[in-house]
Design an enzyme around this catalytic site. Structure first.
Site, PDB file in Angstrom:
ATOM      1  N   GLN A  67      45.489  -5.098 -63.273  1.00 23.64           N
ATOM      2  CA  GLN A  67      45.414  -4.738 -64.918  1.00 23.64           C
ATOM      3  C   GLN A  67      43.673  -6.289 -64.889  1.00 23.64           C
ATOM      4  O   GLN A  67      44.570  -7.846 -64.600  1.00 23.64           O
ATOM      5  CB  GLN A  67      46.001  -4.997 -65.513  1.00 23.64           C
ATOM      6  N   THR A  68      42.966  -6.082 -65.832  1.00 27.19           N
ATOM      7  CA  THR A  68      42.111  -7.650 -65.788  1.00 27.19           C
ATOM      8  C   THR A  68      40.876  -6.494 -67.225  1.00 27.19           C
ATOM      9  O   THR A  68      40.676  -5.693 -67.522  1.00 27.19           O
ATOM     10  CB  THR A  68      40.939  -7.452 -64.476  1.00 27.19           C
ATOM     11  N   ARG A  69      40.852  -7.606 -68.265  1.00 24.51           N
ATOM     12  CA  ARG A  69      39.945  -7.507 -69.408  1.00 24.51           C
ATOM     13  C   ARG A  69      38.874  -8.203 -69.263  1.00 24.51           C
ATOM     14  O   ARG A  69      38.410  -8.757 -69.644  1.00 24.51           O
ATOM     15  CB  ARG A  69      40.714  -8.074 -70.427  1.00 24.51           C
ATOM     16  N   HIS A 108      36.338 -13.294 -60.871  1.00 24.55           N
ATOM     17  CA  HIS A 108      35.954 -14.361 -60.745  1.00 24.55           C
ATOM     18  C   HIS A 108      36.770 -14.512 -59.116  1.00 24.55           C
ATOM     19  O   HIS A 108      37.913 -13.938 -58.883  1.00 24.55           O
ATOM     20  CB  HIS A 108      35.982 -15.373 -61.430  1.00 24.55           C
ATOM     21  N   HIS A 160      40.483 -14.765 -59.115  1.00 19.18           N
ATOM     22  CA  HIS A 160      41.296 -13.415 -59.205  1.00 19.18           C
ATOM     23  C   HIS A 160      40.533 -12.138 -57.822  1.00 19.18           C
ATOM     24  O   HIS A 160      41.652 -11.338 -57.590  1.00 19.18           O
ATOM     25  CB  HIS A 160      40.543 -12.878 -60.525  1.00 19.18           C
ATOM     26  N   GLY A 205      49.530 -12.580 -62.356  1.00 18.19           N
ATOM     27  CA  GLY A 205      49.215 -13.688 -62.426  1.00 18.19           C
ATOM     28  C   GLY A 205      49.835 -14.430 -63.744  1.00 18.19           C
ATOM     29  O   GLY A 205      50.757 -14.374 -64.234  1.00 18.19           O
ATOM     30  N   ARG A 206      49.287 -15.639 -63.753  1.00 13.63           N
ATOM     31  CA  ARG A 206      50.001 -16.387 -64.991  1.00 13.63           C
ATOM     32  C   ARG A 206      49.247 -15.901 -66.556  1.00 13.63           C
ATOM     33  O   ARG A 206      48.067 -15.590 -66.310  1.00 13.63           O
ATOM     34  CB  ARG A 206      49.119 -17.761 -64.420  1.00 13.63           C
ATOM     35  N   ASP A 207      49.669 -16.186 -67.037  1.00 13.26           N
ATOM     36  CA  ASP A 207      50.020 -15.279 -68.409  1.00 13.26           C
ATOM     37  C   ASP A 207      48.891 -14.109 -67.909  1.00 13.26           C
ATOM     38  O   ASP A 207      48.299 -14.058 -69.249  1.00 13.26           O
ATOM     39  CB  ASP A 207      48.626 -16.795 -68.877  1.00 13.26           C
ATOM     40  N   HIS A 208      49.571 -12.753 -67.806  1.00 13.54           N
ATOM     41  CA  HIS A 208      49.423 -12.101 -68.282  1.00 13.54           C
ATOM     42  C   HIS A 208      49.412 -11.132 -69.380  1.00 13.54           C
ATOM     43  O   HIS A 208      50.121 -11.682 -69.805  1.00 13.54           O
ATOM     44  CB  HIS A 208      50.361 -10.868 -66.888  1.00 13.54           C
ATOM     45  N   ALA A 209      48.240 -10.267 -69.909  1.00  8.67           N
ATOM     46  CA  ALA A 209      48.499 -10.448 -71.056  1.00  8.67           C
ATOM     47  C   ALA A 209      47.967 -11.054 -72.237  1.00  8.67           C
ATOM     48  O   ALA A 209      48.536 -11.073 -72.937  1.00  8.67           O
ATOM     49  CB  ALA A 209      48.835  -9.101 -70.917  1.00  8.67           C
TER      50      ALA A 209
END
Ligand code: ZN
Length: 388
Positions: free
Chosen positions: A198-200, A204, A207, A292-296
């Site tokens: 997932q990404t918004r 880089h 990721h 990952g860290r701090d997802h969403a």
């Protein structure tokens, strides 16, 4: 084509609410005579996801029992795990106008043709304060998800959906695969295990690294950028897609990785949204999901690893999809490679690490961040976008 390849959808059956051609014509004729309701951008995203089965097993906008179950303990009335409410809310004027109808025609914009019929099963008052605290862990209106929720209507209209046509899009046509289509794409490639990402944001090196670490242990990678509503200061979808295309052109193996659009709107609900994102990716056929860290997350509302810890609140069979947890990663000059606190023993000074603010500042000045941080092709796209 199998509904259960390579993993069964949530609840066992991949939902499809889109009518065939004959039924769609009948539905459109019926819809012409029903009271009409314009759904907002966020609810339109939910409608599209419901229609294609991305939110299986849901077959419409949630009723009160499901809503309360989700808020109270992250389960539907059926007992199935679910973390984010999927509701259609209306303001007082619309509630008075359509509230008594058995069926409502849903329109994507004022004056547009209806794209779905909602068979109404009930209505209830949206408990915004409770929803804010349970889903978002805050009722601070500075939180973009909380703000969007408070901006929506006070009454939820629940019902089963019958969809005439998916919402139209004038962008990313080739990348808009439904869950049935991603499953078919995985089957054609022979992938039996697939990790979803997932990404918004633009991707880089950090990721890229965790995606490739994950890909080392599975057959395929689905980069699944969220392209529904985000907050105004996030990088626009078109620019992000250019970044993904540049990365794929230069650095990803095409027989092992693909990009497709995730049409959801962003809630910024951190831990709960991580669960919801994982369940939706299972519906798209992913067997694994990167957290990952701090997802969403947004701001400082959630702890760095809260979105990983919340997976511990479920039995693994309840979710089905396997979460892959990653720490913060970076280039290390001493290791001469990418790593994380788990794999690199060196000091902060040896690691190439830049704050988001610093990166934005460099890009706006037309300056590429170090190539250990960002691929030059990606940096150039972001620089051009900021200077346009
Ligand atoms: Zn190191």
């Amino acid at each position: 084509m199998s509904d259960t390849y390579p993993i069964a959808p949530h609840g066992g059956t991949l939902v499809n609410l889109l009518a065939g051609a004959d039924d769609a014509a009948n539905l459109a004729a019926e819809a012409a005579n029903l009271p009409k309701l314009v759904v907002n951008e966020r609810e339109l995203s939910d409608l599209e996801m419901l229609a294609t089965g991305a939110l299986s097993p849901l077959t419409g906008f949630q009723g009160e029992a499901d809503y309360v179950g989700v808020l109270d303990d992250m389960h539907l009335a059926s007992g199935l795990a679910w973390a984010i409410p999927v509701v259609l809310s209306v303001g007082d004027d619309d509630q008075h106008r359509v509230g008594g109808a058995d069926a409502i025609a849903l329109c994507p914009a004022e004056g547009a043709e209806p794209i779905a019929v909602l068979r109404v099963t009930g209505q209830f008052k949206r408990d915004k304060y409770k929803e804010a605290l349970s889903v978002y862990r805050t009722d601070d209106l500075e939180h973009p998800g909380v703000k969007a929720m408070y901006d929506s209507g006070d009454t939820c209209i629940a019902g089963e959906l019958e969809v005439i046509a998916l919402p139209g899009h004038d962008d990313f046509g080739n990348y808009r695969l439904t869950p049935a289509e991603t499953r078919e794409a995985f089957r054609q490639r022979g992938w039996k295990t697939v990790v979803g990402f997932q990404t918004r944001n633009p991707i880089h090196r950090a990721h890229e690294y965790i995606q490739k670490c994950a890909l080392e242990i599975v057959d395929g990678l689905l980069v699944h950028p969220l392209m529904g509503a985000t907050k105004a200061d996030d990088v626009p979808p078109k620019v992000r897609m250019e970044c993904y295309e540049a990365l794929f052109a230069g650095y990803y193996p095409h027989d092992r990785a693909m990009v497709s659009v995730f049409p959801a709107a962003m809630r910024y609900a951190g831990p709960r949204e991580a669960i919801w994102h994982a369940i939706a990716r299972k519906n798209y056929g992913c067997t694994h999901f990167i957290v990952g860290r701090d997802h969403a997350g947004v701001g400082t509302y959630y702890g760095t690893y809260d979105a990983q810890k919340i997976f511990g609140e479920f039995e693994s069979a309840e979710l089905g999809i396997t979460p892959l947890m990653f720490e913060h990663s970076f280039w290390c000059n001493k290791c001469e490679g990418m790593g994380s606190p788990k794999t690199c023993p060196h000091e902060a000074d040896d690691r190439v690490s830049l704050s988001g603010t610093k990166v934005r500042e460099m890009l706006s000045n037309g300056e590429r961040p170090p190539q250990e941080f960002s691929r030059p092709e990606v940096a150039d796209i972001l620089i051009a976008a900021l200077q346009a």
